[in-house]
Design a protein around this motif. Structure first.
Motif, PDB file in Angstrom:
ATOM      1  N   GLU A 110      40.549  82.913  15.689  1.00 25.54           N
ATOM      2  CA  GLU A 110      42.005  82.828  15.559  1.00 25.54           C
ATOM      3  C   GLU A 110      42.555  81.497  16.064  1.00 25.54           C
ATOM      4  OE1 GLU A 110      44.541  85.354  14.640  1.00 25.54           O
ATOM      5  OE2 GLU A 110      42.780  85.954  13.497  1.00 25.54           O
ATOM      6  N   TYR A 111      41.749  80.778  16.848  1.00 24.44           N
ATOM      7  CA  TYR A 111      42.231  79.582  17.516  1.00 24.44           C
ATOM      8  C   TYR A 111      41.704  78.331  16.814  1.00 24.44           C
ATOM      9  CZ  TYR A 111      43.312  82.850  21.290  1.00 24.44           C
ATOM     10  OH  TYR A 111      43.798  83.907  22.020  1.00 24.44           O
ATOM     11  N   ASP A 112      42.587  77.404  16.540  1.00 25.43           N
ATOM     12  CA  ASP A 112      42.201  76.157  15.875  1.00 25.43           C
ATOM     13  C   ASP A 112      41.778  75.062  16.844  1.00 25.43           C
ATOM     14  OD1 ASP A 112      44.546  76.285  13.073  1.00 25.43           O
ATOM     15  OD2 ASP A 112      42.500  77.045  13.299  1.00 25.43           O
ATOM     16  N   TYR A 113      42.273  75.116  18.072  1.00 25.51           N
ATOM     17  CA  TYR A 113      42.054  74.009  19.006  1.00 25.51           C
ATOM     18  C   TYR A 113      41.289  74.502  20.232  1.00 25.51           C
ATOM     19  CZ  TYR A 113      45.659  72.092  16.047  1.00 25.51           C
ATOM     20  OH  TYR A 113      46.377  71.672  14.956  1.00 25.51           O
ATOM     21  N   TRP A 114      40.291  73.714  20.614  1.00 23.14           N
ATOM     22  CA  TRP A 114      39.412  74.079  21.726  1.00 23.14           C
ATOM     23  C   TRP A 114      39.169  72.886  22.634  1.00 23.14           C
ATOM     24  CZ3 TRP A 114      37.304  78.942  22.533  1.00 23.14           C
ATOM     25  CH2 TRP A 114      37.527  79.868  21.517  1.00 23.14           C
ATOM     26  N   GLY A 115      38.987  73.178  23.907  1.00 27.05           N
ATOM     27  CA  GLY A 115      38.537  72.175  24.840  1.00 27.05           C
ATOM     28  C   GLY A 115      37.025  72.046  24.815  1.00 27.05           C
ATOM     29  N   GLN A 116      36.513  71.167  25.655  1.00 30.54           N
ATOM     30  CA  GLN A 116      35.076  70.899  25.677  1.00 30.54           C
ATOM     31  C   GLN A 116      34.320  71.856  26.587  1.00 30.54           C
ATOM     32  OE1 GLN A 116      37.197  69.388  27.612  1.00 30.54           O
ATOM     33  NE2 GLN A 116      36.203  69.429  29.615  1.00 30.54           N
ATOM     34  N   GLY A 117      35.052  72.603  27.414  1.00 35.08           N
ATOM     35  CA  GLY A 117      34.424  73.588  28.283  1.00 35.08           C
ATOM     36  C   GLY A 117      34.159  73.063  29.677  1.00 35.08           C
ATOM     37  N   THR A 118      34.131  73.979  30.632  1.00 26.48           N
ATOM     38  CA  THR A 118      33.786  73.641  32.013  1.00 26.48           C
ATOM     39  C   THR A 118      32.844  74.717  32.542  1.00 26.48           C
ATOM     40  OG1 THR A 118      34.696  73.071  34.199  1.00 26.48           O
ATOM     41  CG2 THR A 118      35.831  74.824  32.988  1.00 26.48           C
ATOM     42  N   GLN A 119      31.793  74.296  33.215  1.00 28.97           N
ATOM     43  CA  GLN A 119      30.757  75.214  33.672  1.00 28.97           C
ATOM     44  C   GLN A 119      31.194  75.919  34.955  1.00 28.97           C
ATOM     45  OE1 GLN A 119      27.473  75.926  32.354  1.00 28.97           O
ATOM     46  NE2 GLN A 119      27.597  77.556  33.894  1.00 28.97           N
ATOM     47  N   VAL A 120      31.028  77.227  34.961  1.00 25.12           N
ATOM     48  CA  VAL A 120      31.231  78.035  36.162  1.00 25.12           C
ATOM     49  C   VAL A 120      29.912  78.731  36.473  1.00 25.12           C
ATOM     50  CG1 VAL A 120      32.394  80.051  37.138  1.00 25.12           C
ATOM     51  CG2 VAL A 120      33.690  78.385  35.788  1.00 25.12           C
TER      52      VAL A 120
END
Length: 124
Positions: A110-120
């Motif tokens: 549903e989402y067009d825009y995403w970040g690059q992610g951050t590790q937890v």
């Protein structure tokens, strides 16, 4: 268009807390609904939390309900994910996502825009 950059991930012991941030570019951030998703190695990306454009509606995955809190500051173009009582099973790469219309907020498509992610990473 909107560009997203996550931060705040890291290594924490079980029971600890982290706050993730997702900074968005663009002047129309306040018109975007935002979601947090996570993906552990070998698993599919899964829904974590959602917040509507104005912040009035929030939804959570059952696995994080009562432990995580999503919020947003439209003046700062930022959405947050406060994570408390962390468990080893919360270990994953966390992504924020945005779109202007999200009828099925739990679906990544549903989402067009995403970040690059951050590790937890949560150690036991």
């Amino acid at each position: 268009q909107v560009q997203l950059v996550e931060s705040g991930g890291g290594l924490v012991q079980a029971g600890g807390s982290l706050r993730l941030s997702c900074a968005a570019s663009g002047r129309t951030f306040s018109s975007y609904a935002m979601g947090w998703f996570r993906q552990a190695p070998g698993k599919e990306r899964e829904f974590v939390a959602y917040i509507s454009w104005g912040g009035g509606n929030t939804y959570y995955a059952d696995s994080v309900k009562d432990r995580f809190t999503i919020s947003r500051d439209n003046a700062k173009n930022t959405v947050y994910l406060q994570m408390n009582s962390l468990k080893p099973e919360d270990t994953a790469v966390y992504y924020c996502a945005a779109d202007q219309r999200v009828p099925y907020y739990w679906e990544p498509d549903e989402y067009d825009y995403w970040g690059q992610g951050t590790q937890v990473t949560v150690s036991s």
